[in-house]
Design a protein around this motif. Structure first.
Motif, PDB file in Angstrom:
ATOM      1  N   ALA A 196       0.867  -1.177   0.000  1.00  0.00           N
ATOM      2  CA  ALA A 196       0.000   0.000   0.000  1.00  0.00           C
ATOM      3  C   ALA A 196       0.906   1.230   0.000  1.00  0.00           C
ATOM      4  O   ALA A 196       2.027   1.184  -0.482  1.00  0.00           O
ATOM      5  N   ASP A 197       0.439   2.332   0.544  1.00  0.00           N
ATOM      6  CA  ASP A 197       1.251   3.553   0.547  1.00  0.00           C
ATOM      7  C   ASP A 197       1.656   3.907   1.970  1.00  0.00           C
ATOM      8  O   ASP A 197       1.646   5.072   2.362  1.00  0.00           O
ATOM      9  N   TRP A 311      -5.348  10.524  -2.630  1.00  0.00           N
ATOM     10  CA  TRP A 311      -4.991   9.328  -3.382  1.00  0.00           C
ATOM     11  C   TRP A 311      -3.820   8.621  -2.698  1.00  0.00           C
ATOM     12  O   TRP A 311      -3.051   9.231  -1.948  1.00  0.00           O
ATOM     13  N   ASP A 312      -3.670   7.338  -2.989  1.00  0.00           N
ATOM     14  CA  ASP A 312      -2.459   6.635  -2.622  1.00  0.00           C
ATOM     15  C   ASP A 312      -1.364   6.992  -3.639  1.00  0.00           C
ATOM     16  O   ASP A 312      -1.606   7.716  -4.598  1.00  0.00           O
ATOM     17  N   PHE A 313      -0.143   6.484  -3.410  1.00  0.00           N
ATOM     18  CA  PHE A 313       0.985   6.820  -4.272  1.00  0.00           C
ATOM     19  C   PHE A 313       0.680   6.525  -5.743  1.00  0.00           C
ATOM     20  O   PHE A 313      -0.072   5.598  -6.074  1.00  0.00           O
ATOM     21  N   HIS A 391       6.634   2.957  -6.650  1.00  0.00           N
ATOM     22  CA  HIS A 391       5.782   4.118  -6.414  1.00  0.00           C
ATOM     23  C   HIS A 391       6.567   5.409  -6.631  1.00  0.00           C
ATOM     24  O   HIS A 391       7.788   5.465  -6.438  1.00  0.00           O
ATOM     25  N   ILE A 392       5.830   6.437  -7.009  1.00  0.00           N
ATOM     26  CA  ILE A 392       6.384   7.757  -7.266  1.00  0.00           C
ATOM     27  C   ILE A 392       5.363   8.791  -6.799  1.00  0.00           C
ATOM     28  O   ILE A 392       4.189   8.459  -6.591  1.00  0.00           O
ATOM     29  N   PRO A 393       5.775  10.048  -6.643  1.00  0.00           N
ATOM     30  CA  PRO A 393       4.795  11.070  -6.255  1.00  0.00           C
ATOM     31  C   PRO A 393       3.845  11.396  -7.409  1.00  0.00           C
ATOM     32  O   PRO A 393       4.197  11.245  -8.586  1.00  0.00           O
ATOM     33  N   HIS A 394       2.649  11.861  -7.073  1.00  0.00           N
ATOM     34  CA  HIS A 394       1.741  12.345  -8.108  1.00  0.00           C
ATOM     35  C   HIS A 394       2.261  13.656  -8.703  1.00  0.00           C
ATOM     36  O   HIS A 394       2.227  13.852  -9.921  1.00  0.00           O
ATOM     37  N   GLY A 462      -7.493   5.228  -3.152  1.00  0.00           N
ATOM     38  CA  GLY A 462      -7.316   6.200  -2.081  1.00  0.00           C
ATOM     39  C   GLY A 462      -6.349   5.677  -1.060  1.00  0.00           C
ATOM     40  O   GLY A 462      -6.139   4.462  -0.927  1.00  0.00           O
ATOM     41  N   THR A 463      -5.716   6.574  -0.315  1.00  0.00           N
ATOM     42  CA  THR A 463      -4.688   6.162   0.626  1.00  0.00           C
ATOM     43  C   THR A 463      -5.187   5.130   1.639  1.00  0.00           C
ATOM     44  O   THR A 463      -6.353   5.138   2.044  1.00  0.00           O
TER      45      THR A 463
END
Length: 539
Positions: A196-197, A311-313, A391-394, A462-463
């Motif tokens: 997950a994030d 949002w999640d990552f 994962h990366i930032p939005h 979503g996170t």
């Protein structure tokens, strides 16, 4: 006119449709993409001889889900396959933590890091065995799960009460430090939290990492034989045998509300599809409340809360067709379906800190999937169908590696990031790149184009952080599939219990619709039957 219209043919939408069809409702499912499945699809787009999953691949939550078990999808062609080991977390010094369906094998692996850590893992597993029935019941039933929570509370008390509750809300770094003396057990928990994030220092990440690890210990990380879309195909076949219908290439643009009630939808092609009883939306929360439903039908407070939805990552994924097995330094990694690539806990923290600072990580924590290892039908003998995601930032403000990735995700950005992911694999498997026969890059905009619910490549709806779970999911004060518009139900991962392929949001939405449309005269009889079920009385 169908009884229900379901927007979206992802796993939650298809589960919702099946539950309604089982109750005798006529159901029509409208899907924007040319094929059903949402984030549960596969193709041969990398190489014709290789099957590659487009999005999700491993399904421990599906294996544990009473929702999916109740649909008996094996009767409709679904078959599960397992890798020899569930998960491996190698280090560059050659050591490797292994999660295996044999608890003795897992424990022995952790003892190689520090004597006694195997016994510590077994203690955590005994707690899981005690809490599992109540925990899974609470996880997969509508919020608030009153009865399930009461049963879970009794088991939690027996397992240590407040002390165990404290452990579940700990950051995973702290939980690992309290339970294990060596890195092995700590990394298994932290790597699973990052499915997950949840950063190693995030509150609640310990409980989530423990849950995912114990699901793997008990159920493995199974894959559908033949490709992830085999799960979708089984859901569609089951629905069709009950008279349900799935129409693809039908993008819903608007939920029609008349007399204060959802009565159908309108598609981008201008078609009006009416629903006699309910509309169920397997779409993201912002898409539902920020687009499909006219704001005039929504409370002002909800619209204000929507601006705080997180949002999640974002996700970056690469698929490969490999000419041979991955040349892992640690031989144990060659037997695992899933491999976590980060050289220790501090590297995990560094990775998530860079994302928090809106930087593209220079050494991305990579989740690597060996699909032919998990299912021999995925590619020719002696080869490997593989993928990796990170994962990366939005919103990207800088590139921590100073290589010029901008976040535009043009061809240059995609190539630079794919090469960075491959360098990370090479750290643990020297010679990996020499095996690449074919490669496909799925940057965040590509993932969203293939499934509109994956906004910016966010894969969990979503996170997973505590501030957007339970009564806070998807927005404060909600937590249930009912929406402010009567007859409209949220059936996506945006609803409790959130992301993962387990069908609970779809089933919860369908059951809410059934309750709302229950003939008044049946209520008493159904309560009596439910009482008899609980007490074991004969019917």
């Amino acid at each position: 006119m169908p009884d229900a219209v379901v927007i979206g043919a992802g796993p939650n939408g298809l589960v919702a449709a099946n539950v309604l069809a089982d109750a005798g409702w006529s159901v029509e499912v409208l899907e924007e993409q040319p094929e059903p499945g949402g984030a549960v699809r596969h193709d041969r787009g990398v190489d014709p001889a290789f099957v590659n999953d487009l999005f999700s691949s491993f399904y421990p939550l599906a294996a544990a889900s009473p929702v999916l078990a109740g649909l008996c999808l094996e009767d409709h062609g679904l078959r599960w396959s397992h890798a020899p080991s569930v998960l491996a977390h190698p280090l560059t010094d050659g050591r490797c933590a292994v999660l295996d369906r044999s608890i003795d094998t897992t424990a022995a692996s952790l003892d190689t890091f520090e004597a006694g850590d195997g016994a510590a893992w077994q203690r955590l597993h005994r707690v899981w065995q005690s809490l599992r029935p109540g925990l899974l019941d609470a996880l997969f039933t509508p919020f608030p799960p009153i009865r399930a929570t009461a049963r879970l509370a009794l088991r939690l008390r027996a397992a240590g009460g407040l002390r165990m509750a404290r452990s579940l809300v700990l950051p995973v770094r702290r939980l690992g430090e309290e339970e294990f003396r060596g890195q092995g057990g700590r990394l298994l928990l932290a790597g699973n939290a990052l499915h997950a994030d949840l950063a190693p220092e995030s509150a609640g990440s310990g409980g989530f990492g423990w849950l995912m690890a114990m699901l793997g210990q008990t159920y493995g990380f199974p894959v559908p034989a033949g490709g992830s879309g085999a799960l979708t195909s089984a859901l569609v076949r089951r629905l069709e045998t009950r008279g349900g219908r799935v129409r693809c290439g039908q993008r819903v643009e608007h939920v029609v509300v008349r007399g204060g009630r959802a009565v159908g939808v309108r598609t981008a092609g201008g078609d009006a599809v009416r629903a006699r009883r309910a509309v169920l939306a397997d779409v993201s929360v912002p898409a539902l409340y920020g687009g499909l439903v006219d704001p005039a039908h929504l409370p002002t407070q909800l619209l204000d809360d929507l601006t705080r939805f997180q949002w999640d990552f974002a996700t970056f994924k690469v698929d490969w067709a490999l000419d041979g097995p991955v040349p892992w330094q640690s031989e144990q990694a060659s037997r695992a379906g899933t491999v976590h690539l980060a050289d220790g806990m501090d590297e995990l923290t560094r990775f998530t800190a860079q994302i928090a600072m809106r930087q593209v990580p220079d050494r991305p924590f990579t989740i690597f999937g060996q699909m032919t290892t998990a299912d021999a039908t995925r590619s020719p003998q002696g080869t490997e169908s593989a993928w990796a995601y990170t994962h990366i930032p939005h919103e990207i403000r800088a590139d921590a590696a100073d290589e010029g990735i901008t976040g535009r995700w043009d061809t240059k950005d995609q190539e630079l990031m794919a090469e960075r992911v491959e360098r990370q694999v090479e750290r643990f498997a020297p010679g990996f790149r020499s095996l690449i026969r074919g490669r496909r890059i799925l940057a965040p905009p590509t993932l969203e184009a293939l499934d509109g619910n994956l906004v910016g490549g966010a894969i969990n709806g979503g996170t997973t952080a505590m501030h957007q779970q339970l009564v806070f999911r998807p927005l404060p004060g909600t937590g249930r599939p009912e929406t402010p518009v009567p007859g409209l139900y949220l059936a996506s991962a945006g609803a409790h219990p959130g992301g993962g392929v387990h069908g609970a949001p779809g089933a919860n939405a369908a059951r809410a619709a059934l309750r709302r449309n229950r003939p008044p005269g049946l209520a008493g009889a159904q309560r009596l039957l439910a009482h008899r079920d609980r007490t074991g009385a004969k019917r």
